[in-house]
Structures are given as C-alpha cells and as structure tokens.
Design an enzyme around this catalytic site. Sequence first.
Site, PDB file in Angstrom:
ATOM      1  N   GLY A 412       0.797  -3.082   8.591  1.00 18.79           N
ATOM      2  CA  GLY A 412       0.774  -4.520   8.777  1.00 18.79           C
ATOM      3  C   GLY A 412      -0.603  -5.012   9.154  1.00 18.79           C
ATOM      4  N   PRO A 413      -0.801  -6.319   9.152  1.00 20.36           N
ATOM      5  CA  PRO A 413      -2.114  -6.889   9.486  1.00 20.36           C
ATOM      6  C   PRO A 413      -2.448  -6.683  10.960  1.00 20.36           C
ATOM      7  CG  PRO A 413      -0.476  -8.612   9.198  1.00 20.36           C
ATOM      8  CD  PRO A 413       0.186  -7.344   8.781  1.00 20.36           C
ATOM      9  N   PRO A 414      -3.710  -6.862  11.332  1.00 18.72           N
ATOM     10  CA  PRO A 414      -4.096  -6.695  12.744  1.00 18.72           C
ATOM     11  C   PRO A 414      -3.410  -7.723  13.637  1.00 18.72           C
ATOM     12  CG  PRO A 414      -6.034  -6.703  11.311  1.00 18.72           C
ATOM     13  CD  PRO A 414      -4.877  -7.136  10.472  1.00 18.72           C
ATOM     14  N   GLY A 415      -3.108  -7.288  14.849  1.00 16.65           N
ATOM     15  CA  GLY A 415      -2.591  -8.211  15.849  1.00 16.65           C
ATOM     16  C   GLY A 415      -1.100  -8.423  15.836  1.00 16.65           C
ATOM     17  N   VAL A 416      -0.344  -7.635  15.053  1.00 16.39           N
ATOM     18  CA  VAL A 416       1.104  -7.841  15.002  1.00 16.39           C
ATOM     19  C   VAL A 416       1.841  -6.888  15.936  1.00 16.39           C
ATOM     20  CG1 VAL A 416       1.067  -8.747  12.652  1.00 16.39           C
ATOM     21  CG2 VAL A 416       1.322  -6.293  13.014  1.00 16.39           C
ATOM     22  N   GLY A 417       1.111  -6.017  16.661  1.00 14.61           N
ATOM     23  CA  GLY A 417       1.747  -5.187  17.683  1.00 14.61           C
ATOM     24  C   GLY A 417       2.086  -3.781  17.251  1.00 14.61           C
ATOM     25  N   LYS A 418       1.358  -3.230  16.281  1.00 12.43           N
ATOM     26  CA  LYS A 418       1.674  -1.868  15.812  1.00 12.43           C
ATOM     27  C   LYS A 418       1.388  -0.832  16.901  1.00 12.43           C
ATOM     28  CE  LYS A 418      -1.160  -2.087  12.349  1.00 12.43           C
ATOM     29  NZ  LYS A 418      -1.666  -3.446  12.586  1.00 12.43           N
ATOM     30  N   THR A 419       0.214  -0.922  17.517  1.00 12.96           N
ATOM     31  CA  THR A 419      -0.163   0.066  18.535  1.00 12.96           C
ATOM     32  C   THR A 419       0.716  -0.049  19.777  1.00 12.96           C
ATOM     33  OG1 THR A 419      -2.445  -0.008  17.733  1.00 12.96           O
ATOM     34  CG2 THR A 419      -2.074   0.947  19.912  1.00 12.96           C
ATOM     35  N   SER A 734      -1.852 -11.701  -9.272  1.00 14.69           N
ATOM     36  CA  SER A 734      -0.771 -12.581  -8.810  1.00 14.69           C
ATOM     37  C   SER A 734      -1.113 -14.061  -8.905  1.00 14.69           C
ATOM     38  CB  SER A 734      -0.400 -12.236  -7.363  1.00 14.69           C
ATOM     39  OG  SER A 734      -1.491 -12.464  -6.499  1.00 14.69           O
ATOM     40  N   LYS A 777       2.947 -14.017   2.017  1.00 14.51           N
ATOM     41  CA  LYS A 777       2.584 -15.226   1.273  1.00 14.51           C
ATOM     42  C   LYS A 777       3.446 -16.418   1.685  1.00 14.51           C
ATOM     43  CE  LYS A 777       0.779 -12.696  -2.722  1.00 14.51           C
ATOM     44  NZ  LYS A 777       0.922 -12.401  -4.162  1.00 14.51           N
TER      45      LYS A 777
END
Length: 856
Positions: A412-419, A734, A777
């Site tokens: 996922g993109p940065p800042g979404v809470g993966k870590t 796309s 999107k």
Amino acid sequence: MVNTPVPGLGSCASRGLIAAPASIIRSRPGCDHAGECIVVCVGVFRKDWVMTSPKQRPPLVPGVAQTFPVLPLRDIVVFPHMIVPLFVGREKSIRALEEVMRGDTYILLATQENASDDDPATDAIYRVGTLATVLQLLKLPDGTVKVLVEGVTRAQVVQYTDRADLYEAEAISLPDEVGDVVEAEALARSVVNEFENYVKLNKKVSPEVVGVVGQIEDHAKLADTIASHLAVKIPEKQAVLETVKVADRLEKVLGLMESEISVLQVEKRIRTRVKRQMEKTQREYYLNEQMKAIQKELGDEDGRDDLQELEDRIKRTKLTKEAREKATHELKKLRQMSPMSAEATVVRNYLDWLLSIPWGIKSKVKKDLPFAQSVLDSDHYGLDKVKERIVEYLAVQSRANKLAGPILCLVGPPGVGKTSLGRSIAKATGREFVRVSLGGVRDEAEIRGHRRTYIGSMPGKIIQSMRKAKKSNPLFLLDEIDKMGADFRGDPSAALLEVLDPEQNPTFNDHYLEVDYDLSNVMFVTTANTLNIPPALLDRMEVIRIAGYTEDEKAEISRKHLIPNALQKHGLSAKEWSIDDAALLQVIRRYTREAGVRNLEREISTLARKAVKELVISKKKSVKVTAKNLETFLGVPRFRYGEIEREDQVGVVTGLAWTEVGGELLTIEGVMMPGKGRMTVTGNLKEVMKESISAAASYVRSRSVDFGIEPPLFERRDIHVHVPEGATPKDGPSAGVAMATTIVSVLTGIPVRRDVAMTGEITLRGRVLPIGGLKEKLLAALRGGIKKVLIPEENAKDLADIPDNVKNALEIIPVSRMDEVLHHALLRHPEPISWTEQPVSGAVVPDEDAAGVVAH
C-alpha cells in the site's frame, strides 16, 4: 677485522697487509682433518709456530711460466695482501707445504669449485689463484698442520704437472692493469662510501675496518681489501679475483656491495618488525600475568574462567545435534590456542554468537480470538481484510498443534499504517516484535551473514534479529521489501527465498554460523509500496493490499489516534484544545491530499503547536479550532475541493491515475490548430502512454463520420494533447478512454462534463479494457469532488472491495464501449454525417511518417 701480531713482523696494518675478515673466520671443532679450515686469528701467535727462514725467494717475472706447489682451498678466496691462517689436513696439501718450506718458494692458493670434494681433479680447481708466502707453520700431534699465509699477487694456471704426491702447476703471475687513473679514482671514492654504509648494516664487520680502508691509496689493494670483507658467494669473489683491470675490479666490488646493502636493509627491517612484535607479545603477556595476580589478590580466583563458562553454556543451551557438535569442536580448538592470539578472539566471538541466539525458547502464543480482534480494532481503524486474515490464522493455531507461520505481504501507499500494523499483530499474538529494514540493502551477506574467513565478520540481519528477540518464535517485520537492490555483491532478494519459504526455512543456514537454524516458528510480515518484487519472492507471500483511507476513515483515525497523540506530545488537555468536525473535514479536504494520514498528522500537530502558543502568550483558558478560524492557524488552503474545473470545457478531460502514494486525478488537455495533420503529445509521457494516444487517435479517425467529423479535417489540422505536471513521468494504458474523449471533444467542439472522471484502456475497435488500482482511483475521485466515475465493465466485480461510503458518494458507471463513455462524458452526443470519398487526382505524399505522432 683482527690484526694478528706476528713475531718479528709487527701487525698486519703496519706492514700494509690485511688479515682475514671476521665474517669468514670461524673454528671447526671436531674437524676430521679431511681438508683445510679457516681458524680464528686472535691475540698473539703461540710460541710453537714454526717461522719460515728469511731466504731469498726466486723473483716473479710477469708473463713467464713458473712451477709452484698448489694448495686447493675450500669456501675461501685468498686475495693479494691478505694474511690468512689455514688448517691443512689432506696429504697432498701437507706435502705441498713441505715442498714450499724446503725450497722457500711461493705456493699457489686456488679455490676448488666443489667444497665437499676431498680429492678434487685439476679441472675442478679454478684456474686463477693467488701466489702466497708461508709466514708461519705449526704441526699438530695428530699430523695436521696450521699455517699462516700471505697473498702476494694473482696468478693464472697454465697447466698442471704429472706429480702424484702433490698438486703442482705452471702458472704466470698477473700484474694489475691500472688503466684510466681518473676513472679508477672516482670508482674508489664510491666504493669507500658504499663500504661505510655496508659496515653500518653488517654487524659482523668491525667498524675499525672503515678507518683502515680509508687509508689505502692503492686502488687495486683497495678493491681486494673490500672484496675480502664482503659476505658474498665464492663464485662472485672468484670473479673479482680473476679481474685484472683495476677499474673493472672496483666496479664489480661496487655492484656486489650495492646488492648486499639492499639485502641487508631488508634484513634490518625484518629484524626490527620481529623485535617489535616480540616486545608487544611479551608486554601483553606481562600485563595479563599482572592482571591475573591483581584478580587473585582481590579474591576473584574462585571465579570460573571463560572456557569453563563457555562449556557450561553449551551444556545448558538446547542446541541441535549439529550445533552442539560444532560448539564442542570449536571449544576444544579454543583450549589449544593462546588466549592472546587473534584466532582465539574469532573463535570466542563465534561461540558467543552461537550460544546467544534462542534455541527452542518460545514465547507463549496467545490464541484468544476476541482479545486479538480487540487489539487490532483499538490500534487501527478499518483494514478489515488484514484483521480477518490474522484472526483466521489464530483460529487455526488454536485447533492445530503445528502450523507454519504465514508470510503476509502488506502492499500500500506510504502512511496507511503497514509498519504499525505489524506491531499490532505481534501484540495480538503475544510474540516478540522485531523490525528489519531492507530499504537500500544490496549485499546478499546482509541476509546470510559473512563467512568467518573475513576480518570483522558477523551473522546476517536474520540471525542478529533472532538474538535481539531472545525467542525462537517472534514476529519479523521485513520493512520496505520492494526497495532492495542487487549489485556485484549478490542479490539479497534471492537470499530471502530461503528465509520466506516454509519448506526451506527450518534449515536456514547462515554463512557465519555454518549450522542449520530453524525459522519455521517465526511469523513473517513484509511491507511494500508496490509489487515491484521478484516473481519467485512474491510467490512465497500472501499479498494483502491496503488502499488509501476514505474521508470518514481519516476523520475517525484522527479522533481515535492522531488528536489524542497530539494532545499528549504537546502537553495539552482535551479541555484546553479541541477541533470540531467541520474544521477537521476542511483539514482533510483542503490541506492534505494523500492516501495515508502522515500529512494529516503533521497538520494536526501544527494546530496543537499554535494552540500551545496561544495559551502561553495570550493566557487563554482554551483554544477551539473551527471551520471559520482554520485559515488563521494553517494559512491559505493548499488544495481545491469540489469540481476539478470550474466550468465545462472543450478538450479538457479528467482521468484517474494510480501512483505509489495512492490515486491521483489526471487532467488531460487537447487543442486543435491549422496544420498538416500532425499530432503532438507532451507532458513527460512514457512509451505505453504514447502508444495509448496513438490507438485513441486511430480509433477516432476510423469513426470520424459517426462522430460528425469530415475526414479531410485530419489532414488540415494539427492536434496537441498535453498532460500537465510535466516534471512527473507518466505511463500506462489506463488513460486511453480519456485520451479518446479529449480528441473527440477537440474535433467536434463539444465540451466535456467537469464532474465526470474516467479510467480504462481503449482498443482500436473501441472496447474498454479493465485496469488496476480501482480503489485508489475511486478514493482520488472522491477527494477531488468528482460526482460520476466511468470504469471498465470488467472491473465491476472489484466494487465489492470498495467501502460503502465511497460507493454511496459516487455515481459509478461500468462501460464496455467507447460510445457509452462519450454518452456520459460529453454534454451532447456527436451527430453522424454522410460523407462520400472524393476521387484523388494525384498521389499524396505525407509530410510526416505514417504514425503522424510527434512527442516533445
């Protein structure tokens, strides 16, 4: 040099003679009298030396052959003007001396080629020797003879006589050839200077020799004197003896000295280095003994030594059979080493690493499903799919005794809470949490470790992290797994194949440990921004996509996590600072545009800092942020929220793009101008997007009559398609339907609805093909204030993963053909025309190539 006093003759130096140099004078205790030996010439000669009678010897006539007894020598070359004591034991040699004593004649001293030959043939004796006189002679009780000889001049053997009882030869005396006096003088000075350096380096030569050599004015005698003191091989000395020309002799002596000086300098460096190393070793030994004595005085002698402690640790640790054998072998090897050796330190460090990592020490895994669900819900809002997978894993664990740890890949993109999600999973499962950052790792040894043959080697990140965790079943978070690279040192992603394969990781082998280590109980979680991961590595992981957050999710995250954290960090209470819902929504919409919440957290922290400043300076009791005073704190809004354009325009279409940081709105502009039918595309577009524009243009041209466009218009007009933000590279198919819509709008003059966004790939037949990143999107469209979104019909199945609040806020229309796209995107549908092809009078030669596309 030792000047030996000879009774009645005075010292060697006073008579202009030279004694045998100390470097070649030695004793031969226990000699079997098989040949001549050189004896030490020190002190005054004994009284039992027999003096030769001072009879008149026959004169030496240069160039005339005369017969002389020959005394073969071993390991020595006697030069003219040199006094040498010899030890004579061979029968022929003794008879030659007796012949000399009877006739009071000269004796020819010639060196034999092979020193070990007791009875050399005449052709095994050098042909050039030294004619010498016998100064003194001493007969010993065992029949051997000690004799003192003095070299007189060089001589060349012509032939040997047939006498069987002794060696006898006809020889011609060789006088010195002076030659160029100036050259000889220059060489003599160089020889004297080099000899001083030689004596400084060679401790076997007495420094007094330098003074004696400096007083010699005869160049020939100077060369012979120095040559006799050089510790060189017999053939080299013999070559000097055979050189008659004085200048050539000096030059040879100079070359021999320079060669010897080079060797002596290397010897000196080696001796200095060895001495320094010995001093260091002795010093360390002395200090260690002192330290032991001090520890003994302090009462520490009862403590067990390091080796005993290592042995106890090996017994206590639950090692595998292979690891125990390896540890025992290394300990046995360590016992035989010196404690001060470098190898002992390497072995000790190895054993310390081997015994420090956890072997069979597990933390108790929690199987309480309601507890795990509550932990995940309290730490993270949303992310239902990830939470569901974790709870499923725990449910299986509660029923099965053994289950290989799952390998999850959160994309996922940065800042979404993966870590932070990885930390929450560890908390929910009761495992130790270890984070390993893989961003920028390019060396395979970072994963598998360095071999022990390298200085400073150590295990890789996996074993290091296991030592840090102290448990054999931790949760490993492999962060930024897509940011690894490869270079000449290897590919770390290939090394991870063994780590992340449940079939292989029970026998993971680190290069440093050299024994198998079980990683099957470790739960691996990896994170990535994109799926730019090698296929073999990606195949070993279960990919869970984490898209960006919706506005509602961001607001909820702010209320539950971001605002309480900001209050705590800035020392505020809920009564002192607050922000209402309208203001929070404005911050989300007009001050941030991102998939995650990092920038939102920064803006909330900014509001908290402003509030602290107001409370301190203005002495206010509380600060409340509302939609009206928001600009006072954060300034002018950075983004527009609402319609992407203020009015419907011709040739301006809103597309949707996917990036690493989430979805983005993509504005596409087109204009038409008089020209020759060229199409220009700009905006830092890559190959795939350029081809997509070409396909869209060809489709529109093939359907021009249906769209109300006269075909000749394509040859009289140029079309320019531009995608703003030219500094950002853009690629992908796309945006095909958006490009086609732009071209149709430009050629027909029909405006495009400003509240419609679209995504999809176009074919030459007008079909709309599916795309990826639909959720990102749609979230971008929602953030941008779009009302209607056109998506490919084959992507309709993906709407099941879209949050309901997003689907309710947007009018999502699946389309399968380009006609449907134009129906929804244009203010009115183009009206078809009837067109008859006009006959062409001559061949038309196009100005550009067949494609007609020019990219800047």
